[in-house]
Design an enzyme around this catalytic site. Structure first.
Site, PDB file in Angstrom:
ATOM      1  N   ASP A 133       0.858  -1.197   0.000  1.00 31.03           N
ATOM      2  CA  ASP A 133       0.000   0.000   0.000  1.00 31.03           C
ATOM      3  C   ASP A 133       0.887   1.237   0.000  1.00 31.03           C
ATOM      4  OD1 ASP A 133      -3.245   0.218   1.222  1.00 31.03           O
ATOM      5  OD2 ASP A 133      -2.077   2.023   0.882  1.00 31.03           O
ATOM      6  N   ALA A 191      -7.031   1.658  -5.941  1.00 30.16           N
ATOM      7  CA  ALA A 191      -7.592   2.484  -7.019  1.00 30.16           C
ATOM      8  C   ALA A 191      -8.103   3.791  -6.454  1.00 30.16           C
ATOM      9  CB  ALA A 191      -8.749   1.739  -7.688  1.00 30.16           C
ATOM     10  N   ASN A 243      -3.127   5.805 -12.299  1.00 33.44           N
ATOM     11  CA  ASN A 243      -3.202   4.925 -11.126  1.00 33.44           C
ATOM     12  C   ASN A 243      -3.974   3.640 -11.443  1.00 33.44           C
ATOM     13  OD1 ASN A 243      -2.680   4.895  -8.058  1.00 33.44           O
ATOM     14  ND2 ASN A 243      -4.767   4.164  -8.280  1.00 33.44           N
ATOM     15  N   SER A 286     -16.499  -3.100 -10.201  1.00 34.54           N
ATOM     16  CA  SER A 286     -17.553  -2.229  -9.675  1.00 34.54           C
ATOM     17  C   SER A 286     -18.809  -2.317 -10.515  1.00 34.54           C
ATOM     18  CB  SER A 286     -17.029  -0.792  -9.713  1.00 34.54           C
ATOM     19  OG  SER A 286     -18.061   0.114  -9.435  1.00 34.54           O
ATOM     20  N   TYR A 345     -14.221   6.778 -14.154  1.00 37.49           N
ATOM     21  CA  TYR A 345     -13.900   5.774 -13.140  1.00 37.49           C
ATOM     22  C   TYR A 345     -14.425   4.395 -13.556  1.00 37.49           C
ATOM     23  CZ  TYR A 345     -14.699   2.873  -9.074  1.00 37.49           C
ATOM     24  OH  TYR A 345     -14.762   1.806  -8.227  1.00 37.49           O
ATOM     25  N   LYS A 369     -12.443   0.652 -14.637  1.00 37.14           N
ATOM     26  CA  LYS A 369     -12.694  -0.691 -14.087  1.00 37.14           C
ATOM     27  C   LYS A 369     -13.039  -1.681 -15.206  1.00 37.14           C
ATOM     28  CE  LYS A 369     -12.126   0.049  -9.664  1.00 37.14           C
ATOM     29  NZ  LYS A 369     -11.297  -0.751  -8.758  1.00 37.14           N
TER      30      LYS A 369
END
Ligand code: WQD
Length: 327
Positions: free
Chosen positions: A31, A74, A91, A116, A140, A144
């Protein structure tokens, strides 16, 4: 199995780490602590500080030898992804490619990915199953969905098995009270309601009261984070033992309206929770909920904590004893 949990110091990640450890796996968290917190590191897990945007960091981690990884690192703010897409490209997309390349280079063959419901976009029908068309409404959601496509190619070419878990609205806290890290500046409904109940915010704004639903407010599918966490363990065991990839929805299958959530929170907390109706939030669908029949069938996943009372009471147990996080 030896499992690297990337983003394991975050809200969902810390619950996943706990579930993996309880199932007997050896866990190391990777992390960068940009939104995750050291306080979320579950006892018994190792820790590597690093950033998925840096190939050397992630290669160095996989070089230690892992059977599998769970990838939850994320950026996840839908609104921000529409104003700062570059951040989400680098990212979410490039970071994931760095992970997949490091897995290829180091012979790691299993990845559980936190996808998601945002991959679907506006619902064409509910409950939504995995065959529902995917037309993300936000950058976003696009990141995904795009990552799911990369996962398919790394499976075909490199034999890396994946589980793409399409979460609906994650909420709640570890019912045994062992995980208490709060999100800074939360954007989601239940933590905002809790901040109002705790007196840290003046009032809740309810986005829209003229939707075509039973009380005019939006309906969502809230699923408890500890139920999600168990699904990661089961999905990992499924893909690694069968050598078969998997894409499944994870929801409670119960639609709850904003008003229902607020009223239940007033009862459980005993607080007034002032709320005012404001206009609709752009991009919100009136009703979004899942069928999780496939997750039930494939990985025998049955949510235990995703009823409204447990969602709220497990969250309030954390908020009522906490100080407002510094933003
Ligand atoms: C829930 C409901 C709001 C805040 C988002 C992402 C989705 C996924 C989960 C990651 C909606 C209403 C909210 C407030 C309100 N994330 N609301 N007042 O938008 O369903 O889903 O989180 O993968 O991609 O879009 O969740 O918690 O923002 O909203 O009235 O202050 O609460 O309109 O109906 P959402 P949310």
């Amino acid at each position: 199995m030896k499992v690297l949990v990337i983003g394991g110091a975050g809200y969902i990640g810390s619950h996943v780490v706990k579930a993996l450890l309880s199932a007997g796996h050896a866990v190391t968290v990777f992390d960068n602590l940009s939104s995750g917190q050291l306080g979320n590191l579950f006892p018994g897990a190792g820790f590597i500080a690093g950033d998925i945007r840096h190939p050397d960091d992630i290669n160095g981690a996989f070089a230690k030898g892992f059977d599998a990884c769970v990838h939850l690192a994320a950026f996840k703010a839908v609104g921000e992804s529409m104003s700062e897409p570059e951040k989400y490209s680098v990212n979410n997309i490039t970071g994931t490619l760095n992970i997949l390349n490091a897995m290829s280079a180091n012979g790691c063959k299993n990845i559980v990915f936190s996808s998601s419901a945002a991959t679907f976009g506006q619902p064409e029908y509910v409950p939504m199953d995995e065959k529902h068309p995917t037309n993300p409404e936000s950058y976003y959601g696009f990141t995904k969905l795009e990552i799911e496509r990369f996962l398919k190619w790394y499976d075909v070419i490199r034999g890396i098995k994946f589980a793409a878990l399409r979460y609906f609205n994650a909420a709640g806290y570890d019912p045994s009270g062992e995980i208490t890290g709060l999100e800074r500046n939360p954007q989601n409904l239940l933590p905002i309601i809790m901040e109002v109940a705790a007196g840290w915010r003046k009032e809740l704004q309810i986005f829209g009261q003229d939707y075509d639903t039973r009380d005019g407010t939006c309906i969502r599918d809230y699923v408890h984070v500890s139920d999600l966490a168990v699904a990661h363990v089961k999905a990992l065991e499924y893909i690694s033992s069968r050598k078969e990839s998997l894409t499944v929805n994870l929801g409670s299958e119960t639609g709850v309206s904003v008003t229902e959530m607020v009223e239940a929170a007033r009862k459980i907390t005993g607080k007034e929770i002032p709320a005012k109706y404001v206009g609709r939030r752009p991009g919100d669908a009136s009703a979004l909920y899942a069928t999780s029949a496939l997750a039930k069938e494939k990985i025998e996943w049955n949510p235990r904590y995703s009823d409204v009372d447990t969602l709220i009471s497990s969250t309030w147990a954390v908020y009522k004893n906490a100080k407002a996080p510094k933003v």
